[in-house]
Scaffold this active site. Structure first.
Site, PDB file in Angstrom:
ATOM      1  N   LYS A   1       0.838  -1.210   0.000  1.00 18.99           N
ATOM      2  CA  LYS A   1       0.000   0.000   0.000  1.00 18.99           C
ATOM      3  C   LYS A   1       0.869   1.254   0.000  1.00 18.99           C
ATOM      4  O   LYS A   1       0.674   2.159  -0.805  1.00 18.99           O
ATOM      5  CB  LYS A   1      -0.928   0.015   1.237  1.00 18.99           C
ATOM      6  CG  LYS A   1      -1.811  -1.202   1.384  1.00 18.99           C
ATOM      7  CD  LYS A   1      -2.700  -1.126   2.611  1.00 18.99           C
ATOM      8  CE  LYS A   1      -1.966  -1.137   3.935  1.00 18.99           C
ATOM      9  NZ  LYS A   1      -1.307  -2.420   4.264  1.00 18.99           N
TER      10      LYS A   1
ATOM     11  N   ARG B   1     -10.027   0.724   8.067  1.00 17.45           N
ATOM     12  CA  ARG B   1      -9.621  -0.620   8.480  1.00 17.45           C
ATOM     13  C   ARG B   1     -10.709  -1.354   9.239  1.00 17.45           C
ATOM     14  O   ARG B   1     -10.514  -2.493   9.635  1.00 17.45           O
ATOM     15  CB  ARG B   1      -8.438  -0.480   9.438  1.00 17.45           C
ATOM     16  CG  ARG B   1      -7.098  -0.720   8.807  1.00 17.45           C
ATOM     17  CD  ARG B   1      -6.084  -0.351   9.863  1.00 17.45           C
ATOM     18  NE  ARG B   1      -4.923  -1.148   9.825  1.00 17.45           N
ATOM     19  CZ  ARG B   1      -3.784  -0.774   9.223  1.00 17.45           C
ATOM     20  NH1 ARG B   1      -3.715   0.350   8.576  1.00 17.45           N
ATOM     21  NH2 ARG B   1      -2.740  -1.547   9.286  1.00 17.45           N
TER      22      ARG B   1
ATOM     23  N   ARG C   1      12.038  -4.721   5.115  1.00 17.69           N
ATOM     24  CA  ARG C   1      11.687  -3.333   4.793  1.00 17.69           C
ATOM     25  C   ARG C   1      12.445  -2.326   5.649  1.00 17.69           C
ATOM     26  O   ARG C   1      12.645  -2.514   6.840  1.00 17.69           O
ATOM     27  CB  ARG C   1      10.191  -3.146   5.032  1.00 17.69           C
ATOM     28  CG  ARG C   1       9.756  -1.691   4.993  1.00 17.69           C
ATOM     29  CD  ARG C   1       8.287  -1.540   5.048  1.00 17.69           C
ATOM     30  NE  ARG C   1       7.728  -2.095   6.255  1.00 17.69           N
ATOM     31  CZ  ARG C   1       6.424  -2.210   6.465  1.00 17.69           C
ATOM     32  NH1 ARG C   1       5.576  -1.824   5.535  1.00 17.69           N
ATOM     33  NH2 ARG C   1       5.974  -2.706   7.580  1.00 17.69           N
TER      34      ARG C   1
ATOM     35  N   ARG D   1      10.846  -0.200  11.313  1.00 18.19           N
ATOM     36  CA  ARG D   1       9.716  -0.003  12.211  1.00 18.19           C
ATOM     37  C   ARG D   1       9.750  -0.985  13.383  1.00 18.19           C
ATOM     38  O   ARG D   1      10.067  -2.151  13.196  1.00 18.19           O
ATOM     39  CB  ARG D   1       8.407  -0.194  11.429  1.00 18.19           C
ATOM     40  CG  ARG D   1       8.000   1.057  10.689  1.00 18.19           C
ATOM     41  CD  ARG D   1       6.890   0.847   9.707  1.00 18.19           C
ATOM     42  NE  ARG D   1       5.764   0.049  10.172  1.00 18.19           N
ATOM     43  CZ  ARG D   1       4.668  -0.156   9.456  1.00 18.19           C
ATOM     44  NH1 ARG D   1       4.558   0.412   8.262  1.00 18.19           N
ATOM     45  NH2 ARG D   1       3.692  -0.895   9.909  1.00 18.19           N
TER      46      ARG D   1
ATOM     47  N   ARG E   1      -0.870  -8.470  13.327  1.00 15.79           N
ATOM     48  CA  ARG E   1      -1.386  -7.512  12.337  1.00 15.79           C
ATOM     49  C   ARG E   1      -2.180  -8.222  11.253  1.00 15.79           C
ATOM     50  O   ARG E   1      -3.227  -7.735  10.812  1.00 15.79           O
ATOM     51  CB  ARG E   1      -0.216  -6.705  11.736  1.00 15.79           C
ATOM     52  CG  ARG E   1       0.315  -5.644  12.722  1.00 15.79           C
ATOM     53  CD  ARG E   1       1.730  -5.204  12.416  1.00 15.79           C
ATOM     54  NE  ARG E   1       1.906  -4.625  11.101  1.00 15.79           N
ATOM     55  CZ  ARG E   1       3.092  -4.444  10.519  1.00 15.79           C
ATOM     56  NH1 ARG E   1       4.204  -4.805  11.128  1.00 15.79           N
ATOM     57  NH2 ARG E   1       3.157  -3.899   9.335  1.00 15.79           N
TER      58      ARG E   1
HETATM   59  P1  AP5 Z   1       4.827  -1.583   1.900  1.00 13.80           P
HETATM   60  O1  AP5 Z   1       4.468  -0.797   0.703  1.00 13.80           O
HETATM   61  O2  AP5 Z   1       5.587  -0.904   2.976  1.00 13.80           O
HETATM   62  O3  AP5 Z   1       3.555  -2.341   2.474  1.00 13.80           O
HETATM   63  P2  AP5 Z   1       2.266  -1.786   3.210  1.00 13.80           P
HETATM   64  O4  AP5 Z   1       1.081  -2.431   2.589  1.00 13.80           O
HETATM   65  O5  AP5 Z   1       2.294  -0.302   3.278  1.00 13.80           O
HETATM   66  O6  AP5 Z   1       2.493  -2.468   4.619  1.00 13.80           O
HETATM   67  P3  AP5 Z   1       2.421  -1.872   6.097  1.00 13.80           P
HETATM   68  O7  AP5 Z   1       3.220  -2.807   6.947  1.00 13.80           O
HETATM   69  O8  AP5 Z   1       2.775  -0.434   6.122  1.00 13.80           O
HETATM   70  O9  AP5 Z   1       0.924  -2.062   6.387  1.00 13.80           O
HETATM   71  P4  AP5 Z   1       0.231  -2.027   7.719  1.00 13.80           P
HETATM   72  O10 AP5 Z   1      -1.160  -1.957   7.253  1.00 13.80           O
HETATM   73  O11 AP5 Z   1       0.568  -3.148   8.626  1.00 13.80           O
HETATM   74  O12 AP5 Z   1       0.876  -0.758   8.461  1.00 13.80           O
HETATM   75  P5  AP5 Z   1       0.331   0.711   8.763  1.00 13.80           P
HETATM   76  O13 AP5 Z   1       1.476   1.616   8.797  1.00 13.80           O
HETATM   77  O14 AP5 Z   1      -0.817   1.026   7.906  1.00 13.80           O
HETATM   78  O15 AP5 Z   1       5.675  -2.856   1.378  1.00 13.80           O
HETATM   79  C1  AP5 Z   1       6.303  -3.746   2.287  1.00 13.80           C
HETATM   80  C2  AP5 Z   1       7.712  -4.105   1.779  1.00 13.80           C
HETATM   81  O16 AP5 Z   1       7.570  -4.905   0.606  1.00 13.80           O
HETATM   82  C3  AP5 Z   1       8.554  -2.892   1.369  1.00 13.80           C
HETATM   83  O17 AP5 Z   1       9.876  -3.106   1.759  1.00 13.80           O
HETATM   84  C4  AP5 Z   1       8.429  -2.827  -0.142  1.00 13.80           C
HETATM   85  O18 AP5 Z   1       9.593  -2.313  -0.769  1.00 13.80           O
HETATM   86  C5  AP5 Z   1       8.213  -4.290  -0.507  1.00 13.80           C
HETATM   87  N1  AP5 Z   1       7.274  -4.428  -1.637  1.00 13.80           N
HETATM   88  C6  AP5 Z   1       6.143  -3.708  -1.874  1.00 13.80           C
HETATM   89  N2  AP5 Z   1       5.530  -4.122  -3.000  1.00 13.80           N
HETATM   90  C7  AP5 Z   1       6.278  -5.161  -3.481  1.00 13.80           C
HETATM   91  C8  AP5 Z   1       6.176  -6.010  -4.622  1.00 13.80           C
HETATM   92  N3  AP5 Z   1       5.154  -5.882  -5.495  1.00 13.80           N
HETATM   93  N4  AP5 Z   1       7.125  -6.962  -4.786  1.00 13.80           N
HETATM   94  C9  AP5 Z   1       8.161  -7.082  -3.912  1.00 13.80           C
HETATM   95  N5  AP5 Z   1       8.323  -6.288  -2.831  1.00 13.80           N
HETATM   96  C10 AP5 Z   1       7.396  -5.340  -2.599  1.00 13.80           C
HETATM   97  O19 AP5 Z   1      -0.226   0.517  10.251  1.00 13.80           O
HETATM   98  C11 AP5 Z   1       0.651   0.278  11.331  1.00 13.80           C
HETATM   99  C12 AP5 Z   1      -0.129   0.223  12.639  1.00 13.80           C
HETATM  100  O20 AP5 Z   1      -0.763   1.501  12.874  1.00 13.80           O
HETATM  101  C13 AP5 Z   1      -1.289  -0.777  12.672  1.00 13.80           C
HETATM  102  O21 AP5 Z   1      -0.856  -2.075  13.033  1.00 13.80           O
HETATM  103  C14 AP5 Z   1      -2.217  -0.124  13.705  1.00 13.80           C
HETATM  104  O22 AP5 Z   1      -1.757  -0.362  15.007  1.00 13.80           O
HETATM  105  C15 AP5 Z   1      -2.069   1.351  13.415  1.00 13.80           C
HETATM  106  N6  AP5 Z   1      -3.046   1.858  12.416  1.00 13.80           N
HETATM  107  C16 AP5 Z   1      -2.754   2.394  11.208  1.00 13.80           C
HETATM  108  N7  AP5 Z   1      -3.868   2.751  10.558  1.00 13.80           N
HETATM  109  C17 AP5 Z   1      -4.899   2.423  11.370  1.00 13.80           C
HETATM  110  C18 AP5 Z   1      -6.308   2.516  11.233  1.00 13.80           C
HETATM  111  N8  AP5 Z   1      -6.890   3.033  10.122  1.00 13.80           N
HETATM  112  N9  AP5 Z   1      -7.086   2.071  12.265  1.00 13.80           N
HETATM  113  C19 AP5 Z   1      -6.519   1.567  13.389  1.00 13.80           C
HETATM  114  N10 AP5 Z   1      -5.193   1.437  13.568  1.00 13.80           N
HETATM  115  C20 AP5 Z   1      -4.379   1.864  12.571  1.00 13.80           C
HETATM  116 MG    MG Z   2       2.479   1.104   4.831  1.00 16.99          MG
END
Ligand code: AP5
Ligand code: MG
Length: 223
Positions: free
Chosen positions: A14, A89, A128, A162, A173
């Site tokens: 994402k 979410r 990552r 992270r 997660r």
């Molecule tokens: P990346 O693009 O970083 O993946 P992502 O989908 O953004 O994954 P996240 O870990 O950020 O998602 P998340 O939903 O757990 O975290 P968030 O910050 O939202 O890609 C991952 C890796 O793979 C990278 O190294 C990239 O280079 C590689 N990659 C990408 N695409 C690829 C491909 N096609 N092929 C190969 N490699 C690839 O949330 C974190 C925490 O915040 C949550 O756990 C929660 O506690 C809180 N939170 C955030 N939003 C909310 C909400 N709306 N409600 C409640 N709690 C929330």
């Molecule tokens: Mg992300």
């Protein structure tokens, strides 16, 4: 004004795709994860409430994240589009977003579901890291800086990982995604907004698929 949601489990890509679309089209990326990490870093009240929950892999309250999104929507009056990354979410967040958008005369164009193989996610997440200065994302194997140890975008040599990117937290997660986030897909499917994209393809191919979805919209709109 284009509005799209990128939906997918942790590590689905994402953030990677949102950043690419931001630099390509000038859309504004609204990542609640990034906003919460900034709040934790700043030591704000929201940050204090969110820190332990994020470390455990659980979800922060709907009220907190919806308030963060509302504030950002209001602060970006010049935007040509918004990419919601990691929000909504839960069903409650999806409904709050609808209300926030309709109050502002805005409407969702697409919900893009990044479809991935869960076994690959731990590998993606554990490799990552990001630039400590500009937040550009990298991966130990899949996306290296062009010059080793130097950020492609801003030239910084400082990188960070992270605290929630460890195997145990990733499992929590993923469980949260399955229990609370995946169930909101039918809500958007009923509105005809969902397109599934193969998130296991190469990063550029995923971007090309999203481009096609956005392009179809442009072609379909009367001049
Ligand atoms: P990346 O693009 O970083 O993946 P992502 O989908 O953004 O994954 P996240 O870990 O950020 O998602 P998340 O939903 O757990 O975290 P968030 O910050 O939202 O890609 C991952 C890796 O793979 C990278 O190294 C990239 O280079 C590689 N990659 C990408 N695409 C690829 C491909 N096609 N092929 C190969 N490699 C690839 O949330 C974190 C925490 O915040 C949550 O756990 C929660 O506690 C809180 N939170 C955030 N939003 C909310 C909400 N709306 N409600 C409640 N709690 C929330
Ligand atoms: Mg992300």
């Amino acid at each position: 004004m284009k509005l799209l949601i990128l939906l997918g489990p942790p590590g689905a890509g994402k953030g990677t795709q949102a950043q690419l679309l931001t630099s390509k089209y000038g859309y504004v990326q609204l990542s609640t994860g990034d906003m919460l990490r900034a709040a934790v870093k700043a030591g704000s009240e929201v940050g204090k409430q969110a820190e332990a929950i994020m470390k455990s892999g659980g979800l922060v309250s709907d009220e907190i994240v919806t308030k963060l999104i509302a504030d950002r929507l209001d602060g970006e009056s010049q935007a040509t589009g918004f990419i919601f990354d990691g929000y909504p979410r839960t069903q409650a967040q999806a409904e709050s977003l609808d209300a926030l958008l309709s109050e502002r005369g805005l409407k969702l164009d697409h919900v893009i579901e990044l479809d991935v193989d869960e076994d690959a996610l731990v590998d993606r997440i554990s490799g990552r890291y990001t630039c400590a200065r500009c937040n550009e994302g990298y991966h130990d194997r899949y996306k290296l800086p062009k010059t080793a140890g130097v950020c492609d975008v801003c030239g910084s040599t400082e990188f960070k990982r992270r605290p929630d990117d460890n195997a145990e937290t990733v499992r929590t997660r993923l469980a949260e995604y399955r229990a609370k986030t995946a169930p909101i897909l039918p809500y958007y499917e009923a509105k005809g907004l969902v397109t599934r994209v193969d998130g296991m393809a190469d990063i550029e191919d995923v971007t090309a698929s999203i481009d096609r979805i956005l392009g179809e919209e442009t072609v379909g709109t009367p001049a």
